[in-house]
Design a protein around this motif. Structure first.
Motif: not given
Length: 735
Positions: A389-393
């Motif tokens: 999720r951090r990568h997506a953001v």
């Protein structure tokens, strides 16, 4: 590790060119599909549509080169279709900056979350976003956008059709995975001759299991050699360890040990021959000396008890796996008649448990995979602290900022910035930074070479198209040798492809270099500002591994109290979970080693020693699994108490590790010191099988406690560090 050292190491990794086995036939097939697509579209629709179709065919071929066990035509179709949808939706919004930015952010965020479904899905999704920002600039109307999208689907169809019509080593990846597993066991058998506690890397067995999962259509077409051999390989591994380990009864030196070494050498020879036959699809040729060593009657006069049973099982399993490998060629390995085998085979082996599963491991079809992927994406989107999720953001923010910067700069073709950023960024630090260095250096080399070729050869649609195909073929050939070579070929390919669409190289070279550098810098800066470090999560990964190893050991111990013979699916499931947890731990350690983060709560030496202790814990459970009692064996009642205590204690110990505390094992120690574990009625001889089971439990239970104690010592900061450091750094590769 300091930032300077981290950047230096990741830079070296990005520029490295590895020696890999090249596959020219696969590269030629991918280039042929690209050439056919470009030629047809040039002839029927013109240069711009040909450029769009080339992106679809190019990306579809790249998808088929990924490390995936899914059928290759499916990957090509999925890649071409999703790129077409991305391009069409992008063109519908490109005239409104705010609307296109919203679509870009949403599409990039979803592509970032798609890494939860696996690296192949993540790579295809990221590539679609990167190529979308280029391809939306080619059409000039909605109708043309639809045509361009259709040509991208056509490019994927062409690549899929060529895979079906021109197969190259059909089932080759699955053959290699199974052969690698058998070859790894052969190497393990040779190392056991010198070191009875030698480590074993379970990764080949895990890869073979992943490769064995097939769709219903694949199950009907799978070669005979790929049926059953993997299950036998799983059974051979613990038998090898049990035969060699001195704890099971064979002295460290003497005639018995010499006989064990002879058996291990013969097993290695047979496994190598079987692996070679499976890899090549040829008849199995067994060296007569190895077969004779496994069939000699001397084994029964030198070995008895658990070692004798292990030797007999090993001979039978090796014979079975050789026959399975030879079934495809329609022959039989020269092993001799079953009735003359020596030593005589024992009762059916309780090892292990693939026989209790379906005839093949199920892989969902492409359509059935959609809800599974959506479920994985949804779980990652709601998971607190998820690196995905951090990568997506991170990647969606960089894509939006990069597009705005590229549009604002007076260089033109501002899409190079988000394209470079999206293609570079990955969920972990090391890969992101190494790809950034590789992409920029590869871009410089690729653009320079492409520019020189165009200056020397002149311009022209057909010439540019031919050069683009040649660059793609070279990329397909070299893409597994490292990012630097692949990025250089991609840079040349894009320059030639845009030249085919009517752009002069002088319009693309300077801006591509500058904007690619800007995109790489944005990607690197984003990870530094909003990282997802693995180092702080090492304790959690270690705790997961401890809990999984505890469940596996407890499941094995319980079946000495409740013998079920071959029907032990719970042991199999626990073993697979322990392997997955171990693989997650090693992946986390590998990522953490390259991060510019101070150690938080788990120093390097403590991590190595804790890993070694858990390795020994798994090995003790493995030795017990190798001698699981038959269904009619005499139960060992004391084992039930130990199993319950072991499971509860390791779960509590895992919580302590997560909280930064030192786990204690008083409950396990109390069980082993209780009257039930003395020389009382609970350990009376009973029948021979029951007596051997009690002996195995008593021996390995002490090994389990010793391993748990070593784990606590490794995590206890008050215990002085051993002068020689970690006990066995290589033991990280044990099952």
């Amino acid at each position: 590790m300091s930032w300077f050292r981290a950047l230096r190491e990741t830079g070296r990794s990005g520029l490295a060119v590895e020696r890999k086995r090249l596959e020219p036939l696969l590269a030629a097939r991918g280039a042929a599909g690209l050439a056919i697509t470009i030629a047809v579209c040039l002839w029927t629709l013109g240069p711009e549509a040909a450029a769009s179709s080339a992106f679809g065919a190019f990306q579809a071929a790249i998808a088929t080169f990924q490390r995936s066990w899914r059928p290759r035509p499916e990957l090509a179709l999925a890649s071409g279709t999703t790129l077409a949808v991305s391009t069409f939706l992008g063109y519908l919004t490109i005239s409104h900056l705010a609307l296109f930015l919203a679509l870009l952010v949403l599409w990039t965020f979803v592509s970032g979350l798609s890494w939860a479904a696996g690296p192949t899905t993540g790579l295809i999704a990221s590539s679609n976003v990167a190529m979308m920002v280029v391809t939306v600039t080619l059409p000039t109307s909605v109708a043309q956008a639809a045509v361009h999208a259709g040509t991208m689907i056509g490019g994927g169809l062409v690549q899929a059709a060529l895979i079906v019509l021109l197969p190259v080593r059909r089932w080759g990846a699955q053959r290699d995975a199974l052969a690698d597993a058998l070859a790894a066991e052969a190497d393990y058998a040779r190392r056991l001759r010198q070191d009875p506690s030698a480590p074993f890397d379970a990764l080949p067995l895990m890869e073979a299991r992943r490769a064995a999962a097939v769709t219903p259509r694949q199950a009907r077409r799978r070669p005979a050699a790929l049926h059953g051999a993997r299950g036998l390989a799983e059974r051979i591994r613990p038998v090898l360890a049990a035969l060699a380990d001195p704890a099971m009864g064979v002295p460290a030196e003497g005639r018995e040990r010499d006989r064990v070494r002879e058996l291990l050498a013969a097993a290695a020879t047979v496994l190598d021959a079987t692996a070679r036959a499976i890899r090549r699809g040829e008849p199995t040729v067994l060296p007569p000396a190895a077969v004779a060593a496994l069939r000699t009657p001397d084994t029964g006069s030198l070995l008895d008890g658990a070692p004798y049973r292990a030797a007999a099982r090993l001979a039978r399993l090796l014979r079975d796996v050789a026959e399975v490998a030879d079934s495809e060629a329609g022959g039989r390995p020269r092993w001799g008649e079953r009735g003359n085998d020596h030593p005589p085979p024992p009762p059916p082996s309780p090892l292990p448990h693939p026989a209790q599963s379906p005839s093949h491991l199920h892989r969902p079809t492409l359509l059935a995979l959609v809800p599974l992927t959506l479920r994985s994406v949804r779980e990652e989107a709601h998971k607190a602290g998820s690196p995905v999720r951090r990568h997506a953001v991170r990647v969606s923010a960089v894509a939006a900022v990069g597009y705005l910067l590229g549009t604002a700069l007076p260089l033109g073709h501002g899409y190079w910035v988000p394209l470079a950023s999206v293609m570079i960024m990955r969920p972990d630090f090391s890969e992101t930074y190494s790809r950034a260095v590789a992409r920029f250096a590869g871009t410089l080399v690729g653009v320079a070479v492409a520019t020189g070729v165009l200056q020397a050869a002149g311009s022209g649609t057909l010439l540019a198209g031919g050069l683009a195909v040649a660059s793609a073929a070279l990329m397909y050939l070299l893409m597994r040798t490292g990012q630097f070579a692949a990025q250089g070929c991609i840079a040349a390919y894009v320059v030639f492809l845009l030249g085919m669409g009517g752009e002069e190289w002088t319009q693309t070279v300077p801006e591509r270099v500058v904007l690619t550098l800007l995109g790489g810098l944005l990607a690197m800066l984003a990870y530094a500002v909003y990282p997802a470090w693995e180092t702080p999560r090492l304790r959690s990964r270690l705790a997961d591994w401890l809990a999984a190893q505890g469940r596996y050991a407890a499941a094995v111990v319980r079946h000495y109290a409740e013998p079920v013979g071959a029907t032990a699916p719970d042991v199999r499931e626990a073993l697979l979970a322990a392997r997955s947890a171990r693989a997650a731990w090693h992946a986390a350690v590998a990522r953490a080693e390259g991060e510019p983060v101070r150690q938080r709560g788990l120093p390097r030496v403590a991590a190595d020693d804790a890993e070694d202790a858990l390795t020994h814990l798994g090995r003790a459970a493995l030795l017990m699994e190798a001698h699981l009692p038959e269904r009619d064996a005499t139960p060992v009642p004391a084992a039930a108490v130990l199993a319950d205590t072991l499971r509860t204690a390791t779960e509590k110990g895992a919580r302590a590790v997560r909280e930064g505390k030192v786990p204690t094992w008083d409950a396990v120690r109390d069980v082993l010191e209780s009257p039930d574990w003395s020389e009382g009625d609970a350990w009376s001889d009973g029948d021979a099988t029951g007596h051997m089971g009690k002996s195995v439990v008593r021996t390995t239970a002490r090994l389990l406690l010793r391993s748990l104690t070593e784990l606590s010592e490794a995590l206890d900061p008050t215990v002085p560090e051993k002068p020689d450091g970690p006990r066995n750094p290589e033991s990280s590769t044990t099952r």
